[in-house]
Design a protein around this motif. Structure first.
Motif, short mmCIF file in Angstrom:
data_model
loop_
_atom_site.label_atom_id
_atom_site.label_comp_id
_atom_site.label_asym_id
_atom_site.label_seq_id
_atom_site.Cartn_x
_atom_site.Cartn_y
_atom_site.Cartn_z
N LYS A 235 0.82 -1.21 0.00
CA LYS A 235 0.00 0.00 0.00
C LYS A 235 0.86 1.26 0.00
O LYS A 235 0.52 2.25 -0.65
N GLY A 236 1.97 1.24 0.73
CA GLY A 236 2.84 2.40 0.74
C GLY A 236 3.36 2.76 -0.63
O GLY A 236 3.48 3.94 -0.99
N THR A 237 3.66 1.75 -1.43
CA THR A 237 4.12 1.99 -2.80
C THR A 237 2.99 2.57 -3.65
O THR A 237 3.20 3.51 -4.41
N LEU A 238 1.79 2.01 -3.50
CA LEU A 238 0.65 2.50 -4.27
C LEU A 238 0.33 3.95 -3.91
O LEU A 238 -0.04 4.75 -4.77
N ASP A 239 0.48 4.31 -2.63
CA ASP A 239 0.22 5.68 -2.21
C ASP A 239 1.23 6.64 -2.81
O ASP A 239 0.89 7.77 -3.20
N GLN A 240 2.50 6.21 -2.90
CA GLN A 240 3.52 7.08 -3.48
C GLN A 240 3.29 7.32 -4.97
O GLN A 240 3.64 8.36 -5.51
N MET B 259 -1.81 7.43 -8.09
CA MET B 259 -2.52 7.12 -9.32
C MET B 259 -3.99 7.46 -9.18
O MET B 259 -4.60 7.26 -8.14
N GLU B 260 -4.56 7.99 -10.24
CA GLU B 260 -5.98 8.33 -10.28
C GLU B 260 -6.67 7.48 -11.34
O GLU B 260 -6.10 7.15 -12.37
N GLY B 261 -7.91 7.14 -11.08
CA GLY B 261 -8.68 6.36 -12.04
C GLY B 261 -8.55 4.87 -11.86
O GLY B 261 -9.16 4.11 -12.62
N PHE B 262 -7.75 4.43 -10.91
CA PHE B 262 -7.61 3.00 -10.64
C PHE B 262 -8.32 2.67 -9.34
O PHE B 262 -8.12 3.34 -8.33
N GLU B 263 -9.17 1.67 -9.37
CA GLU B 263 -9.89 1.25 -8.18
C GLU B 263 -9.52 -0.18 -7.84
O GLU B 263 -9.27 -1.01 -8.72
N LEU B 264 -9.49 -0.47 -6.55
CA LEU B 264 -9.18 -1.81 -6.09
C LEU B 264 -10.40 -2.70 -6.18
O LEU B 264 -11.49 -2.32 -5.75
N GLU B 265 -10.22 -3.87 -6.77
CA GLU B 265 -11.29 -4.84 -6.80
C GLU B 265 -11.27 -5.64 -5.50
O GLU B 265 -10.20 -6.03 -5.02
N ASP C 159 -1.49 -4.04 2.98
CA ASP C 159 -1.05 -2.97 3.88
C ASP C 159 -0.22 -3.60 4.99
O ASP C 159 -0.73 -4.04 6.02
N ALA C 160 1.08 -3.69 4.75
CA ALA C 160 1.99 -4.31 5.71
C ALA C 160 3.37 -3.69 5.54
O ALA C 160 3.74 -3.31 4.42
N PRO C 161 4.13 -3.56 6.63
CA PRO C 161 5.49 -3.02 6.50
C PRO C 161 6.40 -3.99 5.75
O PRO C 161 6.33 -5.20 5.94
#
Length: 348
Positions: free
Chosen positions: A63-68, A71-77, A120-122
């Motif tokens: 999740k930390g990578t995805l937050d950095q 990205m817009e327009g991509f939704e998690l299934e 979402d994990a370190p």
């Protein structure tokens, strides 16, 4: 015994032969047990610290990578299947996302749509390429040669390992990542048709040294993150300069708290005899470290010499992760003589 044959479509070109030889060991320090850590392009982001794990049944993006990546327009299934590590602990994924992943450099560059399970994990890694991605790219990994090879038409593409990054990930010492920007137009193939990914700024996630800022006329320096925005960096430096007196710039400034403000005393159980531990021998190397540490504490005024001590405890050297030594004191005998507090901390 029945024989099975894998049929291939006649319109598909034959895959090139992928092999590893002595020439692939150039630049690899052997022997080693390093993991294969590479950099790939995910949705126009050059993402470092991607762990190639052929034992993983899913591709993982943290999740930390995805937050950095912002990205817009991509939704998690939604996905309900938990992930289990080798320790047996279950992790509930946040969802699943399909992103274009590119490997290699032009002209030996290939792009595929890859399904990632977002967790979402370190982690020291930004993501994991498991068996599904290896199958999609028809890639072959060699941890011994520290390379990942994959077919690109009739040629073979290749990813080299990030040797230093792999070591830092293994040790768990990974610095904050900075961002660099460039513009790129990416093409992907889906269902035989070429699709164009919109032109956008590419954020390159890579490691960057912290910036050293000089704050005072006496040469006081602090390290701040190098990826701060200009406005935030200016406000931070102004705040630090206005509060220089908050920091201790030398060990002599760590004078502690005056006894008039607060004083701590040890309560000893009645009838307990003082314990004087016998002198321990550590060897010349450790004795040198102990002498230096005690010298610094005496010089700073944190300790003083006592001629006739009632209690006597030896010091203990504990190795740090950096390879240096931390000096502690063996207070086990003294702790046994003190009454135990059933509630050492307030209930939160």
């Amino acid at each position: 015994m029945e024989n099975f044959e894998i049929s291939e479509e006649s319109n598909l070109p034959p895959d090139p032969i992928i092999s590893f030889g002595p020439e692939d060991l150039r630049g690899v320090v052997a022997p080693h047990n390093d993991a294969l850590v590479v950099t790939v392009t995910i949705a126009n982001y050059d993402v470092a610290r991607i762990f190639v794990d052929s034992g993983s049944s899913v591709n993982v993006l943290f999740k930390g990578t995805l937050d950095q990546m912002k990205m817009e327009g991509f939704e998690l299934e939604p996905i309900s299947t938990p992930l289990y590590g080798f320790t047996g602990h279950a992790i509930r994924p946040l969802g699943q996302i399909f992103l274009p992943v590119s490997m290699g450099n032009d002209p030996r560059r290939v792009t595929k749509m890859v399904s990632f399970t977002v967790v979402d994990a370190p982690s020291s890694y930004n993501g994991i390429l498991g068996r599904p991605a290896m199958k999609d790219f028809r890639a072959v990994a060699s941890t011994y040669h520290q390379k990942l090879k994959f077919p690109v038409g009739r040629e073979v593409g290749m990813l080299r390992r990030d040797h230093k990054v792999a070591r830092r990930c293994y040790d768990g010492v990974v610095r904050e990542e900075g961002k660099k920007t460039r513009v790129e137009v990416s093409m992907i193939r889906r269902g035989g048709a070429m699709l164009t990914v919109a032109r956008r700024e590419v954020q390159t996630l890579e490691e960057e040294e912290p910036e050293v800022v000089e704050l005072g006329v006496s040469g006081e320096k602090l390290k701040i993150a190098a990826d701060l925005e200009i406005e935030a960096k200016e406000k931070l430096i102004i705040c630090l300069k206005a509060n220089l007196d908050v920091f201790a710039w030398s060990v002599q400034e760590l004078r502690g708290i005056k006894p008039a403000v607060m004083e701590h005393k040890l309560n000893l159980l009645s009838g307990v005899r003082p314990v004087k531990q016998k002198k321990r021998h550590f060897g010349p190397d450790k004795d040198k470290v102990i002498k230096e540490e005690i010298g610094e504490l005496l010089w700073a005024g944190h300790i003083r010499e006592v001629q006739f001590s009632t209690w006597l405890s030896n010091v203990v050297l504990v190795p740090k992760s950096s390879g240096r030594w931390r000096m502690c004191v063996d207070f086990r005998d003294l702790n046994k003589a003190c009454p135990k507090d059933c509630y050492p901390l307030p209930r939160i």
